[in-house]
Design a protein around this motif. Structure first.
Motif, mmCIF file in Angstrom:
data_model
loop_
_atom_site.group_PDB
_atom_site.id
_atom_site.type_symbol
_atom_site.label_atom_id
_atom_site.label_comp_id
_atom_site.label_asym_id
_atom_site.label_seq_id
_atom_site.Cartn_x
_atom_site.Cartn_y
_atom_site.Cartn_z
ATOM 1 N N ALA A 200 0.809 -1.218 0.000
ATOM 2 C CA ALA A 200 0.000 0.000 0.000
ATOM 3 C C ALA A 200 0.842 1.269 0.000
ATOM 4 O O ALA A 200 0.343 2.348 -0.349
ATOM 5 N N LEU A 201 2.107 1.168 0.365
ATOM 6 C CA LEU A 201 2.982 2.337 0.366
ATOM 7 C C LEU A 201 3.295 2.825 -1.039
ATOM 8 O O LEU A 201 3.670 3.987 -1.229
ATOM 9 N N GLU A 202 3.142 1.935 -2.048
ATOM 10 C CA GLU A 202 3.552 2.303 -3.399
ATOM 11 C C GLU A 202 2.498 2.048 -4.474
ATOM 12 O O GLU A 202 2.511 2.702 -5.518
ATOM 13 N N ALA A 203 1.594 1.110 -4.243
ATOM 14 C CA ALA A 203 0.618 0.753 -5.281
ATOM 15 C C ALA A 203 -0.411 1.862 -5.492
ATOM 16 O O ALA A 203 -0.630 2.712 -4.621
ATOM 17 N N GLY A 204 -1.050 1.828 -6.661
ATOM 18 C CA GLY A 204 -2.128 2.768 -6.928
ATOM 19 C C GLY A 204 -3.440 2.288 -6.354
ATOM 20 O O GLY A 204 -4.265 3.084 -5.890
ATOM 21 N N SER A 205 -3.652 0.971 -6.374
ATOM 22 C CA SER A 205 -4.861 0.402 -5.785
ATOM 23 C C SER A 205 -4.549 -0.982 -5.236
ATOM 24 O O SER A 205 -3.652 -1.674 -5.727
ATOM 25 N N LEU A 206 -5.301 -1.366 -4.214
ATOM 26 C CA LEU A 206 -5.148 -2.675 -3.575
ATOM 27 C C LEU A 206 -6.529 -3.234 -3.298
ATOM 28 O O LEU A 206 -7.327 -2.623 -2.592
ATOM 29 N N THR A 207 -6.802 -4.410 -3.876
ATOM 30 C CA THR A 207 -8.057 -5.107 -3.611
ATOM 31 C C THR A 207 -7.747 -6.401 -2.882
ATOM 32 O O THR A 207 -6.883 -7.166 -3.301
ATOM 33 N N ILE A 208 -8.439 -6.639 -1.774
ATOM 34 C CA ILE A 208 -8.214 -7.809 -0.931
ATOM 35 C C ILE A 208 -9.414 -8.742 -1.042
ATOM 36 O O ILE A 208 -10.549 -8.329 -0.763
ATOM 37 N N LEU A 209 -9.170 -9.976 -1.458
ATOM 38 C CA LEU A 209 -10.219 -10.994 -1.510
ATOM 39 C C LEU A 209 -9.921 -12.058 -0.471
ATOM 40 O O LEU A 209 -8.778 -12.515 -0.352
ATOM 41 N N ASN A 210 -10.925 -12.472 0.269
ATOM 42 C CA ASN A 210 -10.735 -13.484 1.302
ATOM 43 C C ASN A 210 -12.005 -14.311 1.453
ATOM 44 O O ASN A 210 -13.114 -13.804 1.231
ATOM 45 N N ARG A 211 -11.829 -15.584 1.815
ATOM 46 C CA ARG A 211 -12.998 -16.452 1.979
ATOM 47 C C ARG A 211 -13.939 -15.911 3.047
ATOM 48 O O ARG A 211 -15.148 -16.083 2.953
ATOM 49 N N SER A 212 -13.370 -15.296 4.089
ATOM 50 C CA SER A 212 -14.180 -14.617 5.095
ATOM 51 C C SER A 212 -14.215 -13.135 4.736
ATOM 52 O O SER A 212 -13.247 -12.415 4.982
ATOM 53 N N PRO A 213 -15.292 -12.658 4.125
ATOM 54 C CA PRO A 213 -15.338 -11.253 3.706
ATOM 55 C C PRO A 213 -15.109 -10.275 4.853
ATOM 56 O O PRO A 213 -14.522 -9.211 4.661
ATOM 57 N N ARG A 214 -15.553 -10.634 6.041
ATOM 58 C CA ARG A 214 -15.395 -9.735 7.182
ATOM 59 C C ARG A 214 -13.929 -9.431 7.453
ATOM 60 O O ARG A 214 -13.557 -8.276 7.703
ATOM 61 N N ARG A 215 -13.077 -10.456 7.386
ATOM 62 C CA ARG A 215 -11.647 -10.246 7.634
ATOM 63 C C ARG A 215 -11.016 -9.396 6.531
ATOM 64 O O ARG A 215 -10.137 -8.580 6.791
ATOM 65 N N ALA A 216 -11.483 -9.581 5.302
ATOM 66 C CA ALA A 216 -10.972 -8.757 4.199
ATOM 67 C C ALA A 216 -11.354 -7.297 4.406
ATOM 68 O O ALA A 216 -10.530 -6.394 4.204
ATOM 69 N N VAL A 217 -12.588 -7.059 4.822
ATOM 70 C CA VAL A 217 -13.051 -5.688 5.059
ATOM 71 C C VAL A 217 -12.273 -5.055 6.210
ATOM 72 O O VAL A 217 -11.854 -3.890 6.129
ATOM 73 N N GLU A 218 -12.067 -5.808 7.279
ATOM 74 C CA GLU A 218 -11.312 -5.283 8.422
ATOM 75 C C GLU A 218 -9.888 -4.896 8.021
ATOM 76 O O GLU A 218 -9.381 -3.843 8.424
ATOM 77 N N LEU A 219 -9.241 -5.763 7.226
ATOM 78 C CA LEU A 219 -7.884 -5.456 6.783
ATOM 79 C C LEU A 219 -7.883 -4.230 5.875
ATOM 80 O O LEU A 219 -7.021 -3.353 5.995
ATOM 81 N N ALA A 220 -8.839 -4.157 4.962
ATOM 82 C CA ALA A 220 -8.924 -3.003 4.063
ATOM 83 C C ALA A 220 -9.116 -1.708 4.852
ATOM 84 O O ALA A 220 -8.487 -0.682 4.541
ATOM 85 N N GLU A 221 -9.950 -1.749 5.878
ATOM 86 C CA GLU A 221 -10.171 -0.546 6.691
ATOM 87 C C GLU A 221 -8.904 -0.138 7.432
ATOM 88 O O GLU A 221 -8.595 1.058 7.547
ATOM 89 N N THR A 222 -8.150 -1.133 7.903
ATOM 90 C CA THR A 222 -6.890 -0.830 8.587
ATOM 91 C C THR A 222 -5.903 -0.177 7.628
ATOM 92 O O THR A 222 -5.258 0.826 7.960
#
Length: 281
Positions: free
Chosen positions: A139-161
């Motif tokens: 995230a320090l260098e990319a233009g965009s980052l999309t996180i996919l995870n079997r547990s959507p809740r954990r993906a959302v939590e990581l994205a928010e962090t």
């Protein structure tokens, strides 16, 4: 003699003992590296009963303990605290200090392979300990980052962090890890990073991404290093994509852990040769 451990469950597939012991011998250090298979319910007992001992110098931490180990140690550095996971522990006179070298290891692996992250569109699979470290680094260098995870809740939590840490520097999104979202996101991604254990020995014929969704404009980085060429990497190459093995991240994160334990720079070329030899490469 000082002892360093690999703490995980299972750990029989790991080449880290051979890699680190070769490095210790090369530098003439009175150290030994051992794999310790520690079930989740036994982690606290191992950390407090073994790793705090006078002969223990530290440990690498792998699946499934990278997040839970933070709750059992005395201190964590700024990077590990931000990531929310540790992969390296140092025993300083009975005080256990946690670090995370996964993110820097992954970033170095990408850069040493001449990958330009600046402004790139990254698709990350997984939201566990390794994924968290990689997400923070990318995230320090990319233009965009999309996180996919079997547990959507954990993906959302990581994205928010990540969004909270990176601010407006990077666009961050999260979604379930399923074929529909894979198809949509891979169609616009530049870099695919697999931070799930899918495809790891002994389940070597599994893959997190159907071959039909891969394409020649991708760089595919699989953090799984055993086998050396996972099914995902083989099929990525067959689709015309560039493939990067997880053994590079293994070496670079291991070298940083080596430095934390010993105060010495690791013999990178030797570690890479030994890791590849152990993996049959």
């Amino acid at each position: 003699m000082k002892v360093c451990y690999l703490i995980g469950y299972p750990v029989g597939h790991s080449v880290s003992p051979a890699m680190h012991n070769a490095a210790f011998r090369k530098l003439g250090l009175d150290y030994r590296y051992e794999a310790a298979s520690v079930e989740p319910g036994s982690l606290a007992g191992f950390l407090n009963g073994v790793l705090r001992g006078p002969t223990a110098r530290g440990a690498n931490v792998t699946i499934p303990h990278k997040i839970s180990a933070m709750m059992e140690i005395d201190a964590v550095d700024e990077s590990a605290a931000a990531i929310g996971a540790v992969n390296t522990i140092v025993n300083d006179g009975g005080v256990l200090r946690g670090h995370n070298t996964d993110g820097t290891g992954a970033l170095r692996a990408l850069k040493e392979s001449a990958v330009n992250l600046t402004g790139s569109r990254v698709l990350l699979l997984g939201a566990g300990g390794a994924a968290r470290a990689v997400a923070h680094a990318v995230a320090l260098e990319a233009g965009s980052l999309t996180i996919l995870n079997r547990s959507p809740r954990r993906a959302v939590e990581l994205a928010e962090t990540i969004r909270g840490k990176a601010g407006r520097r990077v666009e961050v999104a999260a979604a379930p890890l399923d074929e529909a979202h894979l198809r949509e996101e891979l169609g616009r991604a530049d870099i695919l990073i697999n931070a799930t254990p899918v495809g790891m020995h002994p389940d070597v014929e599994e893959t997190p991404v159907p071959k039909r969704l891969l394409h020649g404009d991708l760089l595919v980085f699989d953090l799984v290093y055993n086998p050396l060429r996972t099914r995902l990497l083989r099929e990525a190459e067959e689709a015309g994509a560039e493939a990067l093995s997880g053994v590079e991240m293994l070496v670079y994160q291991g070298a940083e852990a080596f430095r934390l334990w010993t105060g010495r720079e690791a013999p990178l070329d030797l570690m890479r040769r030994v890791a590849r030899r152990e993996l049959g490469g």
